[in-house]
Enzyme design. Sequence first.
Site, PDB file in Angstrom:
ATOM      1  N   ILE A 149       0.870  -1.163   0.000  1.00 29.31           N
ATOM      2  CA  ILE A 149       0.000   0.000   0.000  1.00 29.31           C
ATOM      3  C   ILE A 149       0.912   1.219   0.000  1.00 29.31           C
ATOM      4  CG2 ILE A 149      -2.024  -1.058   1.070  1.00 29.31           C
ATOM      5  CD1 ILE A 149      -1.173  -0.058   3.748  1.00 29.31           C
ATOM      6  N   ASP A 150       0.415   2.322  -0.514  1.00 26.97           N
ATOM      7  CA  ASP A 150       1.243   3.512  -0.674  1.00 26.97           C
ATOM      8  C   ASP A 150       1.805   3.998   0.654  1.00 26.97           C
ATOM      9  OD1 ASP A 150       0.679   3.492  -3.377  1.00 26.97           O
ATOM     10  OD2 ASP A 150      -0.975   4.923  -3.206  1.00 26.97           O
ATOM     11  N   LYS A 151       2.906   4.711   0.575  1.00 30.41           N
ATOM     12  CA  LYS A 151       3.555   5.268   1.761  1.00 30.41           C
ATOM     13  C   LYS A 151       2.569   6.046   2.630  1.00 30.41           C
ATOM     14  CE  LYS A 151       6.810   8.904   3.075  1.00 30.41           C
ATOM     15  NZ  LYS A 151       7.712   9.988   2.586  1.00 30.41           N
ATOM     16  N   ARG A 250      -6.893   6.076  -5.985  1.00 25.87           N
ATOM     17  CA  ARG A 250      -6.619   7.501  -6.164  1.00 25.87           C
ATOM     18  C   ARG A 250      -6.915   7.950  -7.592  1.00 25.87           C
ATOM     19  NH1 ARG A 250      -0.603   7.729  -3.954  1.00 25.87           N
ATOM     20  NH2 ARG A 250      -0.890  10.005  -4.160  1.00 25.87           N
TER      21      ARG A 250
END
Length: 315
Positions: A149-151, A250
């Site tokens: 998962i993204d930062k 997103r």
Amino acid sequence: MNVEFDEQESLDEWEFTVTADRKGERLDKYITESAEDPSVSRTQVQDWIAGGNVLVNGRQVKANYKVAVSDCVSVTVPQAEIAEITAEDIPLEIVYEDGDVIVLNKPRGMVVHPAPGHASGTVVNALMHHCTDLSGINGVLRPGIVHRIDKDTSGLLMAAKNDRAHISLAEQLKEHSVTRKYIALVHDNLQHDRGTIDAPIGRDVQDRKMFTVTSKGGKKAVTHFAVLERFGDYTLVELQLETGRTHQIRVHMKYIGHPLAGDPVYGRSKTVDLKGQALHAAVLGFVHPRSGEYLEFEEPIPADMEHVLTSLRLR
């Protein structure tokens, strides 16, 4: 490409099928513009081709090869080199752990695995200190890592503690049988109570650091959404991933005109007090690779996101 009203694949091996609109492009240009990893340069791709890491229809060709319709282009990405990956005593919020699987609740701002520019302070550095029996399928940079998962996205993440578990979990991801539900705060009033966004995602040719909905080389991407709460100029939604493209939620929410609040890349000017997008991986469910039992975990949104919601409710 459509929106029907009623959202991290592995980047180690890529496979593309050339469509009519890309016919005649040089192979190195085609791969660079098709790659899901925006950091990939044309020079890198040329090195991969010269090193035998790229095959077209099962055979090696040169970088100036002109791709043809229906060509199958396969790329094996060489393992990135970082001098040394060290175990670090970084606290982890462990949700579940046994001899095969570990599930953790990742905080916003923490990178999942080492990469150039992020050689330390990652989930992998912390996992290496916490346990020594991680799977080795994804190489030295990503031991145990099955998905990402993204930062700046918080929430549930699973890792494998042996290769057998890794293979099982990776196959479940490939078959879209893993339950992945996210909570997000998006801009404006999302009028439809629920719906499905079915729109292919590929790299933005205007900005290689971004992804976009595109029919030109885009990969199938499906996100389901349901409205949880409305605030007039914001909407709280639950999103369920059917596929797992880079930045899928997103990109999809921006595509339908409701980008994530706080998103520094796909969002609008900063209007909420968050360091990153208002996105939390709230539910993760999968079949245990050894017992065959279905396990599902749920974690509430983090305090910073809850603070934003409280502020919206008190206006």
